[in-house]
Design a protein around this motif. Structure first.
Motif, PDB file in Angstrom:
ATOM      1  N   TYR A 147      38.808  75.169   9.162  1.00 64.49           N
ATOM      2  CA  TYR A 147      40.375  75.434   9.265  1.00 64.49           C
ATOM      3  C   TYR A 147      40.981  73.774   9.329  1.00 64.49           C
ATOM      4  O   TYR A 147      41.147  73.422   9.354  1.00 64.49           O
ATOM      5  CB  TYR A 147      40.554  75.089  10.730  1.00 64.49           C
ATOM      6  CG  TYR A 147      42.393  76.201  10.728  1.00 64.49           C
ATOM      7  CD1 TYR A 147      42.418  77.433  10.904  1.00 64.49           C
ATOM      8  CD2 TYR A 147      43.188  75.482  10.857  1.00 64.49           C
ATOM      9  CE1 TYR A 147      43.058  77.888  11.034  1.00 64.49           C
ATOM     10  CE2 TYR A 147      44.576  76.416  11.345  1.00 64.49           C
ATOM     11  CZ  TYR A 147      44.297  77.174  10.610  1.00 64.49           C
ATOM     12  OH  TYR A 147      45.841  77.640  10.829  1.00 64.49           O
ATOM     13  N   PRO A 148      40.596  73.901   7.729  1.00 63.60           N
ATOM     14  CA  PRO A 148      41.521  72.845   6.710  1.00 63.60           C
ATOM     15  C   PRO A 148      42.869  73.542   7.106  1.00 63.60           C
ATOM     16  O   PRO A 148      43.701  74.020   6.462  1.00 63.60           O
ATOM     17  CB  PRO A 148      40.668  73.102   5.504  1.00 63.60           C
ATOM     18  CG  PRO A 148      40.526  74.276   5.156  1.00 63.60           C
ATOM     19  CD  PRO A 148      40.061  74.575   6.795  1.00 63.60           C
ATOM     20  N   SER A 149      43.680  72.456   7.993  1.00 70.23           N
ATOM     21  CA  SER A 149      45.322  72.597   8.516  1.00 70.23           C
ATOM     22  C   SER A 149      45.993  72.063   7.130  1.00 70.23           C
ATOM     23  O   SER A 149      47.189  72.778   7.339  1.00 70.23           O
ATOM     24  CB  SER A 149      45.436  72.415   9.510  1.00 70.23           C
ATOM     25  OG  SER A 149      45.139  71.507  10.291  1.00 70.23           O
ATOM     26  N   ASP A 150      46.045  70.901   6.604  1.00 70.17           N
ATOM     27  CA  ASP A 150      47.036  70.212   6.001  1.00 70.17           C
ATOM     28  C   ASP A 150      45.899  69.633   4.758  1.00 70.17           C
ATOM     29  O   ASP A 150      45.110  68.401   4.633  1.00 70.17           O
ATOM     30  CB  ASP A 150      47.429  69.026   6.609  1.00 70.17           C
ATOM     31  CG  ASP A 150      48.879  68.668   6.517  1.00 70.17           C
ATOM     32  OD1 ASP A 150      49.125  68.717   4.943  1.00 70.17           O
ATOM     33  OD2 ASP A 150      49.022  67.598   6.572  1.00 70.17           O
ATOM     34  N   LEU A 151      46.272  69.314   3.903  1.00 71.97           N
ATOM     35  CA  LEU A 151      45.923  69.008   2.253  1.00 71.97           C
ATOM     36  C   LEU A 151      47.266  67.912   2.108  1.00 71.97           C
ATOM     37  O   LEU A 151      48.369  68.990   1.959  1.00 71.97           O
ATOM     38  CB  LEU A 151      45.599  70.108   1.694  1.00 71.97           C
ATOM     39  CG  LEU A 151      44.455  69.728   0.512  1.00 71.97           C
ATOM     40  CD1 LEU A 151      44.047  70.856   0.059  1.00 71.97           C
ATOM     41  CD2 LEU A 151      46.287  69.373  -0.542  1.00 71.97           C
ATOM     42  N   THR A 152      47.050  66.808   1.061  1.00 76.35           N
ATOM     43  CA  THR A 152      48.058  66.576   0.740  1.00 76.35           C
ATOM     44  C   THR A 152      47.223  65.814   0.159  1.00 76.35           C
ATOM     45  O   THR A 152      45.986  64.374  -0.166  1.00 76.35           O
ATOM     46  CB  THR A 152      49.209  65.602   1.575  1.00 76.35           C
ATOM     47  OG1 THR A 152      50.363  64.717   1.134  1.00 76.35           O
ATOM     48  CG2 THR A 152      48.291  64.337   2.356  1.00 76.35           C
ATOM     49  N   SER A 153      48.019  64.413  -1.056  1.00 75.78           N
ATOM     50  CA  SER A 153      47.410  62.766  -1.078  1.00 75.78           C
ATOM     51  C   SER A 153      48.555  61.714  -0.882  1.00 75.78           C
ATOM     52  O   SER A 153      49.231  61.928  -0.606  1.00 75.78           O
ATOM     53  CB  SER A 153      47.191  63.367  -2.751  1.00 75.78           C
ATOM     54  OG  SER A 153      49.046  63.508  -3.413  1.00 75.78           O
ATOM     55  N   SER A 164      44.833  80.007   2.012  1.00 73.49           N
ATOM     56  CA  SER A 164      45.352  78.985   2.758  1.00 73.49           C
ATOM     57  C   SER A 164      46.455  78.644   3.580  1.00 73.49           C
ATOM     58  O   SER A 164      47.686  79.327   2.896  1.00 73.49           O
ATOM     59  CB  SER A 164      45.423  78.271   0.429  1.00 73.49           C
ATOM     60  OG  SER A 164      46.449  78.894  -0.083  1.00 73.49           O
ATOM     61  N   THR A 165      46.538  77.025   3.377  1.00 71.30           N
ATOM     62  CA  THR A 165      47.819  76.889   4.171  1.00 71.30           C
ATOM     63  C   THR A 165      47.946  76.011   3.084  1.00 71.30           C
ATOM     64  O   THR A 165      49.502  76.396   2.213  1.00 71.30           O
ATOM     65  CB  THR A 165      47.259  76.125   5.447  1.00 71.30           C
ATOM     66  OG1 THR A 165      46.642  75.775   4.870  1.00 71.30           O
ATOM     67  CG2 THR A 165      47.230  77.276   6.208  1.00 71.30           C
ATOM     68  N   MET A 166      48.028  74.611   3.101  1.00 71.36           N
ATOM     69  CA  MET A 166      48.711  73.737   1.879  1.00 71.36           C
ATOM     70  C   MET A 166      48.205  73.679   0.714  1.00 71.36           C
ATOM     71  O   MET A 166      47.242  73.804   0.671  1.00 71.36           O
ATOM     72  CB  MET A 166      48.776  72.464   2.773  1.00 71.36           C
ATOM     73  CG  MET A 166      49.094  72.111   4.150  1.00 71.36           C
ATOM     74  SD  MET A 166      50.626  72.453   4.763  1.00 71.36           S
ATOM     75  CE  MET A 166      51.203  70.944   3.773  1.00 71.36           C
ATOM     76  N   HIS A 167      48.846  73.597  -0.112  1.00 71.87           N
ATOM     77  CA  HIS A 167      49.011  73.445  -1.721  1.00 71.87           C
ATOM     78  C   HIS A 167      49.018  71.878  -1.970  1.00 71.87           C
ATOM     79  O   HIS A 167      50.155  70.973  -1.520  1.00 71.87           O
ATOM     80  CB  HIS A 167      49.225  74.457  -2.858  1.00 71.87           C
ATOM     81  CG  HIS A 167      49.535  75.203  -2.225  1.00 71.87           C
ATOM     82  ND1 HIS A 167      49.167  76.247  -1.252  1.00 71.87           N
ATOM     83  CD2 HIS A 167      48.771  76.130  -3.321  1.00 71.87           C
ATOM     84  CE1 HIS A 167      48.801  77.828  -1.362  1.00 71.87           C
ATOM     85  NE2 HIS A 167      48.423  77.448  -2.495  1.00 71.87           N
ATOM     86  N   HIS A 168      48.594  71.313  -2.719  1.00 68.04           N
ATOM     87  CA  HIS A 168      48.536  70.336  -4.103  1.00 68.04           C
ATOM     88  C   HIS A 168      48.470  69.945  -4.952  1.00 68.04           C
ATOM     89  O   HIS A 168      47.366  70.839  -5.788  1.00 68.04           O
ATOM     90  CB  HIS A 168      48.015  69.374  -3.586  1.00 68.04           C
ATOM     91  CG  HIS A 168      48.040  67.729  -3.842  1.00 68.04           C
ATOM     92  ND1 HIS A 168      49.351  66.705  -3.407  1.00 68.04           N
ATOM     93  CD2 HIS A 168      47.571  67.038  -4.990  1.00 68.04           C
ATOM     94  CE1 HIS A 168      49.056  65.988  -4.719  1.00 68.04           C
ATOM     95  NE2 HIS A 168      47.733  65.663  -5.184  1.00 68.04           N
ATOM     96  N   TYR A 169      49.261  69.739  -5.936  1.00 63.67           N
ATOM     97  CA  TYR A 169      49.351  69.784  -7.271  1.00 63.67           C
ATOM     98  C   TYR A 169      48.985  68.391  -7.427  1.00 63.67           C
ATOM     99  O   TYR A 169      50.036  67.556  -7.151  1.00 63.67           O
ATOM    100  CB  TYR A 169      50.534  70.667  -8.821  1.00 63.67           C
ATOM    101  CG  TYR A 169      50.001  70.014  -9.527  1.00 63.67           C
ATOM    102  CD1 TYR A 169      49.585  70.760 -10.394  1.00 63.67           C
ATOM    103  CD2 TYR A 169      50.900  69.163  -9.754  1.00 63.67           C
ATOM    104  CE1 TYR A 169      49.475  70.774 -11.951  1.00 63.67           C
ATOM    105  CE2 TYR A 169      51.113  68.955 -11.528  1.00 63.67           C
ATOM    106  CZ  TYR A 169      50.039  69.532 -11.585  1.00 63.67           C
ATOM    107  OH  TYR A 169      49.852  69.392 -14.088  1.00 63.67           O
TER     108      TYR A 169
END
Length: 142
Positions: free
Chosen positions: A89-95, A41-46
């Motif tokens: 290729y999900p490269s970015d994850l945010t909220s 995985s690249t990006m994480h978000h809690y």
């Protein structure tokens, strides 16, 4: 850039500028465990509302999750969305400020190993409410 292993540390470590500048990080980060095969995985978000950690899995073209109220282990991870056509290729994850998850994907693997289809969409955005995303998965709080 990507890993199947998750690491943890205290926020006080991350907020301490002298530690950040020292280069002496040994013992400050702890390996929590491994998510399992093909879960790089690249990006994480809690997400604080659900207590779930979301991550972009570039190798599986998916969005994974782990409910932080469960033991960290491959058996306690789930996929909330997988799509080998529109989530490459999900490269970015945010909220955003409302907590909605946003994921940016791109066709980087196609470009590297083949050719981009210039008449196709090569970048996409996926969005979802975290509570809806985890519904019916191991990450659900029910």
């Amino acid at each position: 850039m990507v890993s199947t292993t998750e690491f943890g540390t205290y926020t006080s470590v991350l907020q301490n500028k002298p530690i950040a500048m020292s280069g002496n990080y040994e013992g400050l980060f702890e390996a929590l465990g491994d998510r399992g095969a093909s879960t790089q995985s690249t990006m994480h978000h809690y997400d604080a509302k659900t207590g779930v950690l979301f991550y972009a899995e570039v190798n599986r073209n998916s969005i994974g999750c782990w409910n932080t109220n469960q033991v960290y282990g491959a058996d306690n991870h789930a996929v909330v969305h997988l799509d080998n056509r529109e989530l490459i290729y999900p490269s970015d994850l945010t909220s955003d400020h409302d907590g909605t998850l946003w994921v940016l994907t791109n066709n980087l693997p196609n470009w590297i190993y083949s050719r981009l289809n210039e008449s196709d969409f090569n970048f996409r955005v996926w969005r979802q409410d975290p509570a809806v995303a985890i519904r019916g998965t191991k990450c659900d709080n029910l």
